[in-house]
Design a protein around this motif. Structure first.
Motif, PDB file in Angstrom:
ATOM      1  N   MET A   1      41.606  38.796  35.297  1.00  0.00           N
ATOM      2  CA  MET A   1      41.987  39.765  34.278  1.00  0.00           C
ATOM      3  C   MET A   1      42.649  40.968  34.955  1.00  0.00           C
ATOM      4  O   MET A   1      42.473  41.196  36.156  1.00  0.00           O
ATOM      5  CB  MET A   1      40.743  40.227  33.517  1.00  0.00           C
ATOM      6  CG  MET A   1      40.017  39.112  32.782  1.00  0.00           C
ATOM      7  SD  MET A   1      40.884  38.592  31.299  1.00  0.00           S
ATOM      8  CE  MET A   1      40.592  40.014  30.235  1.00  0.00           C
ATOM      9  N   PRO A   2      43.406  41.767  34.188  1.00  0.00           N
ATOM     10  CA  PRO A   2      44.010  42.969  34.781  1.00  0.00           C
ATOM     11  C   PRO A   2      42.947  43.850  35.436  1.00  0.00           C
ATOM     12  O   PRO A   2      41.895  44.115  34.853  1.00  0.00           O
ATOM     13  CB  PRO A   2      44.649  43.668  33.574  1.00  0.00           C
ATOM     14  CG  PRO A   2      44.929  42.562  32.613  1.00  0.00           C
ATOM     15  CD  PRO A   2      43.808  41.576  32.787  1.00  0.00           C
ATOM     16  N   GLY A   3      43.197  44.233  36.649  1.00  0.00           N
ATOM     17  CA  GLY A   3      42.267  45.073  37.385  1.00  0.00           C
ATOM     18  C   GLY A   3      41.369  44.296  38.334  1.00  0.00           C
ATOM     19  O   GLY A   3      40.762  44.885  39.237  1.00  0.00           O
ATOM     20  N   GLN A   4      41.251  42.957  38.139  1.00  0.00           N
ATOM     21  CA  GLN A   4      40.474  42.167  39.074  1.00  0.00           C
ATOM     22  C   GLN A   4      41.270  41.946  40.345  1.00  0.00           C
ATOM     23  O   GLN A   4      42.504  41.872  40.336  1.00  0.00           O
ATOM     24  CB  GLN A   4      40.090  40.826  38.438  1.00  0.00           C
ATOM     25  CG  GLN A   4      39.060  40.961  37.312  1.00  0.00           C
ATOM     26  CD  GLN A   4      38.642  39.611  36.735  1.00  0.00           C
ATOM     27  OE1 GLN A   4      39.434  38.693  36.680  1.00  0.00           O
ATOM     28  NE2 GLN A   4      37.393  39.513  36.299  1.00  0.00           N
ATOM     29  N   ARG A   5      40.571  41.811  41.467  1.00  0.00           N
ATOM     30  CA  ARG A   5      41.234  41.797  42.767  1.00  0.00           C
ATOM     31  C   ARG A   5      41.917  40.470  43.077  1.00  0.00           C
ATOM     32  O   ARG A   5      42.791  40.410  43.931  1.00  0.00           O
ATOM     33  CB  ARG A   5      40.218  42.115  43.858  1.00  0.00           C
ATOM     34  CG  ARG A   5      39.615  43.509  43.702  1.00  0.00           C
ATOM     35  CD  ARG A   5      38.671  43.827  44.831  1.00  0.00           C
ATOM     36  NE  ARG A   5      39.335  43.844  46.133  1.00  0.00           N
ATOM     37  CZ  ARG A   5      38.719  44.061  47.286  1.00  0.00           C
ATOM     38  NH1 ARG A   5      37.405  44.264  47.295  1.00  0.00           N
ATOM     39  NH2 ARG A   5      39.395  44.073  48.422  1.00  0.00           N
ATOM     40  N   GLY A   6      41.515  39.388  42.401  1.00  0.00           N
ATOM     41  CA  GLY A   6      42.127  38.107  42.721  1.00  0.00           C
ATOM     42  C   GLY A   6      41.734  37.044  41.730  1.00  0.00           C
ATOM     43  O   GLY A   6      41.133  37.332  40.690  1.00  0.00           O
ATOM     44  N   PRO A   7      42.067  35.783  42.030  1.00  0.00           N
ATOM     45  CA  PRO A   7      41.703  34.674  41.152  1.00  0.00           C
ATOM     46  C   PRO A   7      40.189  34.603  40.941  1.00  0.00           C
ATOM     47  O   PRO A   7      39.403  35.025  41.793  1.00  0.00           O
ATOM     48  CB  PRO A   7      42.219  33.440  41.902  1.00  0.00           C
ATOM     49  CG  PRO A   7      43.302  33.969  42.794  1.00  0.00           C
ATOM     50  CD  PRO A   7      42.843  35.341  43.204  1.00  0.00           C
ATOM     51  N   THR A   8      39.801  34.067  39.802  1.00  0.00           N
ATOM     52  CA  THR A   8      38.386  34.034  39.447  1.00  0.00           C
ATOM     53  C   THR A   8      38.074  32.730  38.702  1.00  0.00           C
ATOM     54  O   THR A   8      38.958  32.148  38.067  1.00  0.00           O
ATOM     55  CB  THR A   8      38.038  35.239  38.545  1.00  0.00           C
ATOM     56  OG1 THR A   8      36.645  35.273  38.283  1.00  0.00           O
ATOM     57  CG2 THR A   8      38.782  35.172  37.235  1.00  0.00           C
TER      58      THR A   8
END
Length: 376
Positions: free
Chosen positions: A267-274
């Motif tokens: 999601m926007p603001g997350q540091r990378g793939p999840t």
């Protein structure tokens, strides 16, 4: 029409569906005769059991009069193309070899599990069926269950990348229902198991050849690893994970609640793939697993393909279970496959529980309870 017959008319052949509760989530029918009756392309031409009580119960339930005490007479007179073998493990090897070596016109066998007592017997049965051109499917049911076949398709379509690890739990003995547990995992590994290490529930449990509960770790020839827990499983009961390089498939509650987890952009603001969870969609053509077995076997007859759970698959499950026992006896070390000593085997739990078929036991217990209730 494809002609079909059944040998052994007990619980898994005839009455299993009566045990299901309203909300348990199983696709029915599951019993062999019920599955055959549900396939329009199949004609049931004979039913056989050595117990007259079983034959009469099948006549009453299914309205079929082509009943035989001797399965050889049934095969010779009815000439079925598909035969279900629903006996206990004890006579199964003899029946399989009689069909394979006889001149009955059988083209496919749907056999209950475990396939045999020993590896040598499994070797002989598989070789005889191959020589006779008979397609063998062993009823490790989930290999035909919609959620498992859908998971297999997702893996083939690359949705979780390359499979690197599988694991699962089922509180069971490793020959009897362990054949289910192990083949559910090897469905997704794509290579034979190279070695096994494991433990049994106790030293006493593996002092002889009787069935036992245990846990195992295995490594396949392609590097895929796997773990299974057959001892008390707690929250792992009837759950299976297939982990890939790009995601994971989780089959919870005996695959009634399947999930696809994929590594996706965050999601926007997350540091990378999840990891993101996607729920399985229902199959376009939902069918009971046993019905899928029959369509699979009819396809095998037409195309020459192997079934989704072949004799070799069932033999590997037995060999892995035996290797767990041998590993425990050696202090938990690695046991390489294939095992050199082919005389090794496991006496399945079903044989140890009672000499009487379970369907007869259930009927007699119900009658006794009814009589006791009436007397009071």
């Amino acid at each position: 029409m494809t002609r079909a017959a059944v040998i052994g008319l007990g619980r898994i052949a005839s009455t299993w569906d009566e045990e299901r509760s309203k909300y348990d989530g199983w696709h029915l029918p599951h019993a062999h005769i019920g599955c055959m009756a549900a396939v329009p392309e199949i004609e049931i031409v004979g039913l056989s059991d050595t117990w007259s009580e079983q034959r009469e119960a099948a006549r009453a339930k299914w309205g079929i009069d082509a009943l035989y005490a001797d399965y050889r007479e049934m095969l010779a007179k009815t000439r079925p193309q598909i035969v279900s073998i629903c006996t206990s493990m004890k006579p199964r090897t003899e029946i399989l070899l009689e069909i394979a070596n006889g001149d009955y016109g059988v083209q496919a066998i749907w056999a209950e599990k475990p396939l045999t007592y020993s590896l040598a017997q499994a070797d002989e049965v598989i070789a005889a069926c191959r020589k006779a051109g008979i397609h063998l499917a062993v009823n490790c049911t989930h290999r035909w269950r919609d959620s498992f076949t859908q998971a297999r398709e997702m893996i083939d379509d690359g949705l979780i990348g390359d499979v690197i690890h599988v694991q699962g739990g089922l509180n069971c003995n490793l020959s009897h229902n362990g054949s289910h547990l192990i083949t559910r995992l090897t469905t997704f590994t794509d290579a034979p198991v190279a070695w096994v290490a494991g433990e049994a529930e106790s030293d006493d449990a593996v002092a002889g050849d009787d069935d036992f509960a245990g846990n195992g770790y295995f490594v396949c020839q392609n590097g895929v690893r796997g773990m299974f827990r057959g001892m008390r499983t707690g929250g792992l009961e009837l759950s299976y994970d297939i982990t890939g390089t790009d995601g994971m498939i989780r089959l919870m509650d005996d695959s009634r609640s399947p999930e696809l987890w994929r590594i996706e952009e965050g999601m926007p603001g997350q540091r990378g793939p999840t990891p993101v969870c996607h729920f399985f969609r229902p199959s376009h053509n939902p069918r009971a697993a046993g019905v899928n077995v029959l369509y699979d076997l009819m396809n095998c007859i037409e195309t020459g393909d192997d079934s989704r759970c072949s004799g070799e698959d069932a033999r590997e499950a037995l060999e892995i279970a035996i290797a767990v026992r041998e590993s425990h006896r050696r202090g938990g070390g690695r046991v390489d496959l294939p095992l050199e000593d082919r005389s090794l085997g496991i006496v399945s739990r079903e044989v140890l529980v009672s000499e009487l078929p379970r369907a007869i036991l259930r009927r007699r217990e119900a009658e006794a309870a009814s009589q006791a209730g009436g007397a009071s």
